[in-house]
Scaffold this motif. Structure first.
Motif, PDB file in Angstrom:
ATOM      1  N   UNK A 237      -3.097   0.821  -8.238  1.00 42.95           N
ATOM      2  CA  UNK A 237      -2.128   0.405  -9.250  1.00 42.95           C
ATOM      3  C   UNK A 237      -1.250   1.549  -9.753  1.00 42.95           C
ATOM      4  N   UNK A 238      -1.751   2.780  -9.669  1.00 42.64           N
ATOM      5  CA  UNK A 238      -0.975   3.954 -10.084  1.00 42.64           C
ATOM      6  C   UNK A 238      -0.644   4.807  -8.856  1.00 42.64           C
ATOM      7  N   UNK A 294       0.423  -4.074  -2.174  1.00 44.09           N
ATOM      8  CA  UNK A 294      -0.311  -3.199  -1.259  1.00 44.09           C
ATOM      9  C   UNK A 294      -1.330  -2.363  -2.030  1.00 44.09           C
ATOM     10  N   UNK A 295      -2.265  -1.785  -1.301  1.00 41.19           N
ATOM     11  CA  UNK A 295      -3.299  -0.947  -1.912  1.00 41.19           C
ATOM     12  C   UNK A 295      -3.714   0.142  -0.937  1.00 41.19           C
ATOM     13  N   UNK A 351     -13.201   2.148  -2.971  1.00 38.89           N
ATOM     14  CA  UNK A 351     -14.313   1.902  -3.901  1.00 38.89           C
ATOM     15  C   UNK A 351     -13.781   1.481  -5.273  1.00 38.89           C
ATOM     16  N   UNK A 352     -12.711   2.142  -5.703  1.00 38.60           N
ATOM     17  CA  UNK A 352     -12.118   1.829  -7.003  1.00 38.60           C
ATOM     18  C   UNK A 352     -11.615   0.384  -7.035  1.00 38.60           C
ATOM     19  N   UNK A 353     -10.908  -0.021  -5.994  1.00 39.32           N
ATOM     20  CA  UNK A 353     -10.338  -1.367  -5.960  1.00 39.32           C
ATOM     21  C   UNK A 353     -11.449  -2.420  -5.910  1.00 39.32           C
ATOM     22  N   UNK A 354     -12.505  -2.153  -5.173  1.00 39.26           N
ATOM     23  CA  UNK A 354     -13.607  -3.103  -5.051  1.00 39.26           C
ATOM     24  C   UNK A 354     -14.322  -3.293  -6.369  1.00 39.26           C
TER      25      UNK A 354
END
Length: 355
Positions: A237-238, A294-295, A351-354
């Motif tokens: 997100x950032x 996107x990520x 890991x952060x997104x999950x």
């Protein structure tokens, strides 16, 4: 500290199978470069061209040789029997690192499978992957976000093959709307596969017929005299944008052979651009990244029209080439993020997104 088991997933059922092997070799080397071995245990998994998954021991041999395994005939009893049998160690993976280029790799299909496994994975999810792969959906998302693009038209295979009355009118419309030169592309293939640059009615007809053999949905874009510049994005997100690079080449356009034949293209990092233009490209890259949701990573390609000062978005690649000489890792290396650090950060973003 317990090491995380990273499932390095490569190969795949696409024409970019060999490129995937090269990308995976570079990532494996990065994960085995200090300090990553203290944090991660790498378990490679290889998907053959016929869709069968191979265990880490066989996958490692493919990584070392760089040569794909021969495949069974598609649809054979052997293939069907083993297609959905995953190696046992797949159940022990803590985070997946898919590096599957092209269809069945960056189009949301493998992402959906990994989503069902309920295990973190590097890169974009199903939506961004599928939108980023489909040139028509991608351009629609960019238009909705207000991003300037070249003129284009969409075409269905049925207009090319099934209706001889419609076909001449279609070509007339393309000539009147876009003119020559223009580019004919399948909507859902990566790495310039099936793309042709055309300058006449005969070439247009041949290109439409060829592209329709790859995909039932096609896109035709107006040609533009411009410099081709690219920006890498990293994060969730950032997200952050890298410095801007440029590709130059002597071929008629940046086709598959030019992309993957050593010495055919030159990467200029950083691109020699006015500061304001470089900053604009970075801003637009982040907007495009957000437009498709996107990520993790993406490379966004632009046209810089020097004569008018315009910056036009070309496309987003949600799983770009990741060899040691690919543009994406080189852009980050020039921005101060070394290859091993880049790979580590991508896993941490997964890991952060999950979570």
């Amino acid at each position: 500290m317990t090491k995380l088991r990273v499932g390095l997933l490569f190969g795949g059922c696409s024409g970019e199978h060999e490129v995937s092997i090269r990308s995976a070799r570079a990532i494996a080397n990065a994960l085995n470069t200090d300090p990553n071995p203290s944090k991660y245990e790498v378990l490679p998994f290889y998907i053959q061209k016929d869709g069968r998954w191979q265990s880490p021991d066989i996958a490692q041999s493919v990584l070392e040789s760089g040569v794909p395994l021969p495949s069974e005939e598609t649809g054979s009893p052997t293939t069907r029997t083993h297609l959905w049998q995953f190696p046992p160690l797949a159940a022990e993976i803590d985070v997946w690192f898919p590096i599957l280029h092209g269809p069945n790799g960056e189009d949301g299909t493998i992402q959906g499978l990994l989503q069902l496994m309920q295990v973190p994975y590097v890169g974009s999810g199903v939506l961004a992957s599928s939108v980023g792969m489909d040139k028509i959906a991608m351009k629609s998302a960019f238009a909705q976000a207000g991003l300037a693009q070249v003129k284009y038209m969409t075409v269905n295979r049925s207009q090319v093959w099934s209706n001889p009355c419609v076909y001449p009118k279609l070509c007339d419309e393309i000539e009147a709307t876009l003119g020559y030169p223009c580019f004919v592309k399948p909507a859902n293939l990566g790495s310039s596969v099936g793309i042709a640059k055309v300058r006449s009615r005969a070439q247009l007809e041949a290109a439409l017929d060829s592209a329709a053999s790859y995909d039932r949905r096609l896109i035709v874009e107006a040609g533009v005299v411009a410099r081709e510049v690219e920006c890498a994005v990293l994060g969730n997100d950032q997200a952050q944008a890298s410095i801007v690079g440029e590709i130059t080449y002597n071929s008629d356009f940046y086709d598959y052979e030019t992309k993957y034949t050593e010495g055919r293209a030159d990467l200029h990092i950083p691109a020699l651009l006015p500061e304001a233009i470089a900053a604009q490209v970075q801003t637009l890259a982040l907007q495009a990244f957000a437009a498709v949701d996107a990520a993790g990573l993406a490379r966004i390609d632009f046209f810089y029209v020097e004569s008018t000062g315009e910056v036009l978005i070309n496309e987003i690649n949600t799983l770009p080439g990741f060899t040691a000489t690919s543009m994406y890792p080189q852009l980050w290396a020039a921005s101060g993020v070394a290859f091993p650090t880049l790979v580590d950060q991508l896993i941490q973003f997964a890991l952060e997104r999950h979570s």
